[in-house]
Design an enzyme around this catalytic site. Structure first.
Site, PDB file in Angstrom:
ATOM      1  N   PHE A 120      65.071  26.581  43.324  1.00 14.88           N
ATOM      2  CA  PHE A 120      64.908  25.576  44.702  1.00 14.88           C
ATOM      3  C   PHE A 120      64.607  24.521  44.128  1.00 14.88           C
ATOM      4  CE2 PHE A 120      64.335  26.444  49.176  1.00 14.88           C
ATOM      5  CZ  PHE A 120      65.311  27.433  49.367  1.00 14.88           C
ATOM      6  N   GLN A 233      59.354  15.868  57.558  1.00 10.20           N
ATOM      7  CA  GLN A 233      60.556  16.302  56.405  1.00 10.20           C
ATOM      8  C   GLN A 233      61.804  16.255  57.204  1.00 10.20           C
ATOM      9  OE1 GLN A 233      60.771  20.070  54.220  1.00 10.20           O
ATOM     10  NE2 GLN A 233      60.458  18.755  52.439  1.00 10.20           N
ATOM     11  N   HIS A 235      65.229  17.556  56.545  1.00  7.63           N
ATOM     12  CA  HIS A 235      65.951  18.577  55.418  1.00  7.63           C
ATOM     13  C   HIS A 235      67.556  17.968  55.285  1.00  7.63           C
ATOM     14  CE1 HIS A 235      67.757  22.029  53.620  1.00  7.63           C
ATOM     15  NE2 HIS A 235      66.818  22.627  53.674  1.00  7.63           N
ATOM     16  N   LEU A 249      69.801  24.888  60.331  1.00  7.67           N
ATOM     17  CA  LEU A 249      69.652  24.717  59.098  1.00  7.67           C
ATOM     18  C   LEU A 249      70.700  25.486  58.250  1.00  7.67           C
ATOM     19  CD1 LEU A 249      67.440  23.442  57.200  1.00  7.67           C
ATOM     20  CD2 LEU A 249      66.925  25.820  56.608  1.00  7.67           C
ATOM     21  N   GLU A 252      68.536  25.602  51.585  1.00  4.41           N
ATOM     22  CA  GLU A 252      68.581  25.047  50.436  1.00  4.41           C
ATOM     23  C   GLU A 252      69.136  25.949  49.233  1.00  4.41           C
ATOM     24  OE1 GLU A 252      65.309  22.592  49.708  1.00  4.41           O
ATOM     25  OE2 GLU A 252      65.207  22.913  47.559  1.00  4.41           O
ATOM     26  N   ARG A 308      63.823  17.161  48.759  1.00  2.00           N
ATOM     27  CA  ARG A 308      64.520  17.042  49.974  1.00  2.00           C
ATOM     28  C   ARG A 308      64.638  15.510  50.358  1.00  2.00           C
ATOM     29  NH1 ARG A 308      62.351  22.579  53.029  1.00  2.00           N
ATOM     30  NH2 ARG A 308      63.753  23.756  51.715  1.00  2.00           N
ATOM     31  N   HIS A 385      62.898  18.932  59.879  1.00  2.00           N
ATOM     32  CA  HIS A 385      62.497  20.501  59.683  1.00  2.00           C
ATOM     33  C   HIS A 385      61.405  20.917  59.613  1.00  2.00           C
ATOM     34  CE1 HIS A 385      63.883  24.129  57.542  1.00  2.00           C
ATOM     35  NE2 HIS A 385      62.996  23.687  56.367  1.00  2.00           N
ATOM     36  N   ARG A 420      57.041  18.488  51.112  1.00  2.00           N
ATOM     37  CA  ARG A 420      56.801  19.745  50.807  1.00  2.00           C
ATOM     38  C   ARG A 420      57.944  20.296  50.222  1.00  2.00           C
ATOM     39  NH1 ARG A 420      58.672  24.809  53.107  1.00  2.00           N
ATOM     40  NH2 ARG A 420      59.981  23.714  54.500  1.00  2.00           N
TER      41      ARG A 420
HETATM   42  C1  LIG Z   1      65.649  27.305  59.678  1.00  2.00           C
HETATM   43  C2  LIG Z   1      64.125  27.125  58.765  1.00  2.00           C
HETATM   44  C3  LIG Z   1      64.195  27.556  57.614  1.00  2.00           C
HETATM   45  C4  LIG Z   1      63.139  27.386  56.846  1.00  2.00           C
HETATM   46  N1  LIG Z   1      63.162  28.019  55.453  1.00  2.00           N
HETATM   47  C5  LIG Z   1      62.113  28.154  54.478  1.00  2.00           C
HETATM   48  C6  LIG Z   1      61.764  28.603  53.483  1.00  2.00           C
HETATM   49  O1  LIG Z   1      63.002  29.275  52.929  1.00  2.00           O
HETATM   50  N2  LIG Z   1      60.724  28.772  52.667  1.00  2.00           N
HETATM   51  C7  LIG Z   1      59.763  28.251  53.347  1.00  2.00           C
HETATM   52  O2  LIG Z   1      58.678  28.413  52.543  1.00  2.00           O
HETATM   53  N3  LIG Z   1      59.526  27.671  54.459  1.00  2.00           N
HETATM   54  C8  LIG Z   1      60.784  27.365  55.086  1.00  2.00           C
HETATM   55  N4  LIG Z   1      60.881  26.985  56.645  1.00  2.00           N
HETATM   56  C9  LIG Z   1      59.501  26.309  56.939  1.00  2.00           C
HETATM   57  C10 LIG Z   1      58.536  27.580  57.533  1.00  2.00           C
HETATM   58  O3  LIG Z   1      59.557  28.572  58.088  1.00  2.00           O
HETATM   59  C11 LIG Z   1      57.850  27.226  58.547  1.00  2.00           C
HETATM   60  O4  LIG Z   1      56.910  26.133  58.202  1.00  2.00           O
HETATM   61  C12 LIG Z   1      56.714  28.084  58.720  1.00  2.00           C
HETATM   62  O5  LIG Z   1      57.337  29.309  59.017  1.00  2.00           O
HETATM   63  C13 LIG Z   1      55.585  27.816  59.900  1.00  2.00           C
HETATM   64  O6  LIG Z   1      54.787  28.934  60.109  1.00  2.00           O
HETATM   65  P1  LIG Z   1      53.670  28.780  61.052  1.00  2.00           P
HETATM   66  O7  LIG Z   1      53.017  30.376  61.086  1.00  2.00           O
HETATM   67  O8  LIG Z   1      52.674  27.808  60.468  1.00  2.00           O
HETATM   68  O9  LIG Z   1      54.097  28.708  62.699  1.00  2.00           O
HETATM   69  P2  LIG Z   1      55.319  29.321  63.443  1.00  2.00           P
HETATM   70  O10 LIG Z   1      56.166  30.347  62.592  1.00  2.00           O
HETATM   71  O11 LIG Z   1      56.098  28.063  63.946  1.00  2.00           O
HETATM   72  O12 LIG Z   1      54.532  29.973  64.560  1.00  2.00           O
HETATM   73  C14 LIG Z   1      53.920  29.339  65.523  1.00  2.00           C
HETATM   74  C15 LIG Z   1      53.129  30.061  66.403  1.00  2.00           C
HETATM   75  O13 LIG Z   1      52.287  29.587  67.238  1.00  2.00           O
HETATM   76  C16 LIG Z   1      52.688  29.989  68.599  1.00  2.00           C
HETATM   77  N5  LIG Z   1      52.315  28.778  69.265  1.00  2.00           N
HETATM   78  C17 LIG Z   1      52.388  27.358  69.354  1.00  2.00           C
HETATM   79  N6  LIG Z   1      52.019  26.895  70.293  1.00  2.00           N
HETATM   80  C18 LIG Z   1      51.106  27.814  70.955  1.00  2.00           C
HETATM   81  C19 LIG Z   1      50.445  27.501  72.152  1.00  2.00           C
HETATM   82  N7  LIG Z   1      50.073  26.484  72.852  1.00  2.00           N
HETATM   83  N8  LIG Z   1      49.726  28.669  72.537  1.00  2.00           N
HETATM   84  C20 LIG Z   1      50.127  29.779  71.971  1.00  2.00           C
HETATM   85  N9  LIG Z   1      50.621  30.243  70.856  1.00  2.00           N
HETATM   86  C21 LIG Z   1      51.446  28.924  70.419  1.00  2.00           C
HETATM   87  C22 LIG Z   1      54.212  30.031  68.395  1.00  2.00           C
HETATM   88  O14 LIG Z   1      54.513  30.939  69.729  1.00  2.00           O
HETATM   89  C23 LIG Z   1      54.250  31.127  67.378  1.00  2.00           C
HETATM   90  O15 LIG Z   1      53.865  32.166  67.446  1.00  2.00           O
HETATM   91  C24 LIG Z   1      61.911  26.741  57.401  1.00  2.00           C
HETATM   92  C25 LIG Z   1      61.933  26.541  58.446  1.00  2.00           C
HETATM   93  C26 LIG Z   1      62.987  26.299  59.192  1.00  2.00           C
HETATM   94  C27 LIG Z   1      63.007  25.876  60.595  1.00  2.00           C
END
Ligand SMILES: Cc1cc2nc3c(=O)[nH]c(=O)nc-3n(C[C@H](O)[C@H](O)[C@H](O)COP(=O)(O)OP(=O)(O)OC[C@H]3O[C@@H](n4cnc5c(N)ncnc54)[C@H](O)[C@@H]3O)c2cc1C
Ligand code: SF4
Ligand code: SF4
Ligand code: FES
Lengths: 618, 249
Positions: A120, A233, A235, A249, A252, A308, A385, A420
């Protein structure tokens, strides 16, 4: 105010990877845990992650170890990362990935049956544990299926609109439920924010509707600081055609598996623009790049796998200078690699190969773009992203400066610095999510229950209902669209002082419009109302991004300033931007020096940087 | 720009009706885009679930022209537009509002199924060894995005309302995933027959046809599970052998 009340030792807001991991850890420590999320369980944005989880397991290349991962992460972040977080992350990621396997995850395998790792961008060795290109699903489902048997109370489809404080300490949160629009007061000794990103502040984004900067804003409103907000970021590869899929998306992993970028003349432009700091690690020609893809340890990586921020800017340049694809991006194709590979391996079947390596990309383009990626080039362009900036927390406990308020995952900041690396988010969710859960539980155990002041909850509920009270006003969706257009145009990939000053002005006008918008219908599952409430969050993070981007008068990582196109390490290479809410309610900003790095870590970086320390660390 | 009529179910648990909306139709548009367009311009209180808009989260399940589909993966250009496009909520679950249904039953069902329990690690560092071909088999089941479309289409749930006695295809896939997991040591076969109601499935294969992840639900998950149930019932010796083999891992 008519409401329900639920009480727990620890409330986790957000059920993505970070929130789930934190909840599991807190629960394992023996405290009572409530998990609140806006969607159904298992649907959080984490489910969309594709490429993999970065961890120096050294299963594929035994030269890998935490120090190399640490050095890669710091170089990717251009040395403004919180080095302690980057260290903990690199050290503990392998254990967190193995733990997922113990909880039922089934990663792709090496020939000797261990967890397979892929290449990656920015990672020196193949480091990403993955499951095809649906790693996020595997991660979230594993945590979900493990977590539901651990006595965690889950509150789905509830949105937290306000944190409640008692004498400066966080003691609860106010939420509404989507189904009926009723309010819930959560009482807790500690609160963990794990609310994810801010992508919805931009028009073109890979993020879902949930990513409206709620965690950032809840923390900010409660008195916490946000850091690194300028670093958004973009992407390099999102879908750009047809219009309805714009932003979705293209992992990568496509480039990691040999995908090549070309402009409309068929020129592989990435070979022409390799930054000096990456030259020693980048392939000299096509042949070497492809050998790297196949795992040849002597070969160096193809230029498509540079960081990126850099690849995104190269794509923008090609398109701006008239060498782009028909819809304003560039081409990403798998055919060159397949032909090259086919010449070396008898019986190689390109179609089967790609369907196995990139199943969901194949599916996504076929179903949504009417295109077969095994045969035709894709059209791709940058998409918003990931948010590097977020809640400032202590590196060893994940607690913010507000007592009892913790944050982890994408809404917390520090580990990624200015940019990142792919795969570092999923590992961050696990490592720092666990840490947040552990310390929130410890904090809660030491504390007696505190009260939640009724007047705070009342006032917040009343404010939330204001859009219904106004007899008329603008449609909240329109305000959101206008904000997204403005941020995309004025505070996007390429930034300039005068444009951002205009954006600040625009934000004031949008704030006034948001405060006057009107929602029709009733409180039951009403997206118009939900959007009206999201506006406050989107506007807050947009202001944070703009102010921080203005102050950082240099280009570094994800921040590119057209008026300051070079790095200015002397002034900005050893500082973070910090924003917070002043007593008058307005946003304040300052630059804060990064603490000096211990020698052991400097040595790790020196070893990977050809013996000399980068200027930022000297 | 061309337009099309979308006939969308509007209503609550108590009452409702179809209402017609006109939406502009652009290239590549999917049904979820139309719903969003209508939401943003004509009916801001129109309720629907969605997250990823890329067929990855399984939130936007509904019935389009009578077929259980993900709205985000249903291209408008593949539908006849000389007649209204009918969009309604899943029928196997209680309605909440408009296109949103109460799917909480599914979450309760999953909790009742015995969780993954791995054999002892294979290596001193606490890790396991697993061949890709063994992983392949369960990876198919683990692709499930929990859209519940298979639950929606299954006549045992949809028409006969056996929610109390039958866990439905989604959770048979889940049990298959656990039972065939190379590292798992649990035994869920007795539960399959008694608590999970596998006997209600008469292999109509409707679930397989609607699965957006193309999981071969019936042939690869349900039929092998049914065979295990039969073997256990009629052949206690075989059961014993399997248990021993599993313990040894
Ligand atoms: C298409 C895509 C592909 C990706 N691929 C990769 C990858 O291959 N490898 C990698 O390392 N990263 C990747 N990323 C980045 C990574 O997926 C995210 O940064 C990560 O999943 C974020 O996780 P999180 O647990 O912080 O938040 P999230 O998974 O975004 O979860 C947020 C949570 O908070 C809750 N929430 C938000 N606001 C509130 C509120 N006001 N009240 C109650 N609940 C709330 C939501 O409902 C949700 O449950 C990718 C991102 C995208 C968009
Ligand atoms: S095959 Fe079985 S589970 Fe699937 S729809 Fe038919 S009866 Fe239901
Ligand atoms: S098995 Fe297929 S149809 Fe059923 S819930 Fe999973 S993805 Fe949906
Ligand atoms: S919105 Fe995620 S599957 Fe349709």
């Amino acid at each position: 105010m008519d409401h329900q009340t639920h009480e727990h030792d620890v409330i986790v807001i957000g059920a993505g990877g970070a929130g789930l991991r934190a909840a599991i850890e807190a629960s394992a420590a023996g405290v009572s845990v409530g998990l609140v999320c806006k969607s159904l369980l298992g649907k959080a944005h984490t489910v969309m992650a594709e490429g993999g989880i970065a961890a120096a397991l050294a299963n594929v290349d035994d030269r890998d170890n935490w120090k190399v991962h640490f050095a890669d992460t710091m170089r990717g972040g251009q040395y403004v990362n919180n080095w302690r977080m980057a260290q903990l992350h690199a050290q503990e990621a392998p254990a967190r990935v193995n733990e997922l396997e113990a909880w039922g995850a089934v990663f792709d395998r090496t020939p000797d049956g261990r967890i397979l790792q892929r290449n990656f961008g920015g990672h020196k060795y193949p480091r990403l544990a993955h499951v095809g290109d649906r790693t996020g699903l595997e991660l979230i489902r594993t945590l979900q299926d493990h977590g539901i048997h651990k006595g965690i109370a889950v509150y789905m489809e509830r949105t937290v609109v306000r944190l409640l404080l008692d004498a400066g300490r966080v003691t609860g949160a106010l939420a509404y439920d989507r189904e009926r629009g009723r309010f819930t007061v959560f009482k807790a000794k500690a609160v963990i924010l794990a609310c994810g990103g801010v992508g919805k502040a931009y028009k073109i984004t890979s993020n879902s509707w949930e990513c409206t900067g709620d965690g950032h804003t809840l923390a900010y409103d409660a008195g916490a600081e946000l850091i690194d907000m300028e670093f958004v970021q973009f992407h390099p590869t999102g879908m750009i055609w047809p219009p309805s899929v714009r932003g979705i998306l293209v992992t990568e992993g496509v480039r990691g598996e040999g995908g090549v970028l070309r402009n409309k003349d068929g020129h592989r432009f990435m070979f022409g623009d390799i930054p000096d700091s990456y030259k020693p690690q980048t392939a000299a020609d096509e042949e070497e790049g492809f050998r790297y893809v196949l795992g040849d340890k002597e070969a160096r990586r193809p230029p498509e796998l540079l960081t990126r921020d850099h690849v995104a800017r190269c794509i923008v340049r090609e398109a701006r200078e008239g060498r782009g694809s028909p819809h304003g991006g560039v081409f990403l194709e798998l055919q060159t690699f397949a032909e090259w590979f086919g010449r070396r391996v008898k019986g190689f079947k390109a179609e089967l190969h790609w369907k196995k390596k990139l199943p969901s990309m194949h599916h996504q383009f076929k179903e949504l773009g009417g295109l077969d990626i095994t045969k035709e080039p894709m059209e791709v362009g940058p998409t918003t992203h990931y948010m590097m900036g977020g809640v400032r927390v202590d590196s060893d406990t994940q607690m913010s400066r507000v007592p009892g308020l913790f944050a982890c995952g994408e809404c917390a900041a520090g580990i990624n610095g200015a940019n990142r690396l792919g795969g570092n988010s999923l590992s961050d969710l696990l490592v720092l999510g666990k840490l947040a859960g552990e310390h929130a539980a410890r904090y809660a155990k030491d504390r007696p229950a505190a009260g939640v002041p009724a007047d705070q909850a009342e006032a917040a509920a009343r404010r939330a209902l204001e859009p219904f009270d106004r007899p008329a006003g603008e449609n909240p969706f329109q305000v959101m669209f206008d904000l997204q257009d403005m941020m995309q145009d004025l505070v996007g990939i390429v930034r300039k002082e005068d444009e951002m000053v205009r954006a600040l002005d625009g934000l004031e006008k949008l704030k006034a419009r948001a405060a006057a918008c009107h929602v029709a219908g009733n409180r039951e599952y009403n997206p118009g109302w939900h959007t009206a409430l999201d506006l406050h969050n989107l506007l807050t993070v947009s202001e944070g991004i703009t102010r921080a981007a203005l102050v950082r008068k240099e280009s570094r990582g994800a921040q590119f300033r057209d008026d300051y196109p070079a790095k200015n390490t002397k002034e900005f290479g050893r500082v973070n931007t910090v924003v917070w809410r002043g007593p008058d309610g307005s946003m304040h900003i300052r630059l804060e020096p990064i603490p000096p790095m211990p020698d052991e870590l400097k040595d790790a970086i020196r070893a990977e940087a050809g013996g000399t320390l980068p200027e930022e660390l000297r | 720009m061309a337009t099309a009529t979308f006939r969308i179910w509007r209503g609550t648990a108590e009452k409702g009706e179809f209402r017609d909306y006109t939406a502009e139709v652009g290239e590549g548009m999917v049904v979820l885009d139309a719903v969003h367009q209508i939401q943003a311009t004509q009916a801001p209180d129109l309720a629907c679930r969605w997250n990823c808009k890329a067929g990855k989260c399984g939130s936007c399940s509904a019935e389009v022209n009578g077929k259980p589909r993900l709205m985000c993966m249903t291209r408008v250009s593949d539908l006849p537009l000389d007649v209204p496009v009918i969009v309604e909520p899943m029928q196997a679950f209680p309605p909440v509002k408009d296109l949103v249904t109460d799917v909480s039953w599914n979450y309760e069902v999953k909790k009742r199924i015995a969780p993954f329990s791995p054999r002892k690690p294979d290596a001193p560092d606490g890790t396991w060894r697993m061949a890709q071909e063994d992983a392949d088999r369960v990876q198919e089941f683990r692709k499930c995005i929990e859209c519940f479309l298979c639950q929606d289409v299954c006549h045992v749930l949809r028409d006969h309302h056996k929610h109390a006695a039958f866990i439905g295809p989604r959770f048979l896939v889940h049990v298959a995933q656990l039972e065939m997991h190379p590292l798992d040591t649990g035994d869920r076969v007795a539960a399959l027959k008694n608590d999970n109601g596998i006997g209600y499935c008469n292999i109509t294969k409707c679930c397989t046809k609607v699965c957006p992840e193309h999981i071969t639900i019936t042939d690869n998950a349900i039929i092998p599970l049914k065979e295990r149930v039969v073997d256990d019932h009629y052949d206690p010796v075989l059961k014993l052998i399997r248990l021993v083999l599993r313990r040894r891992g």
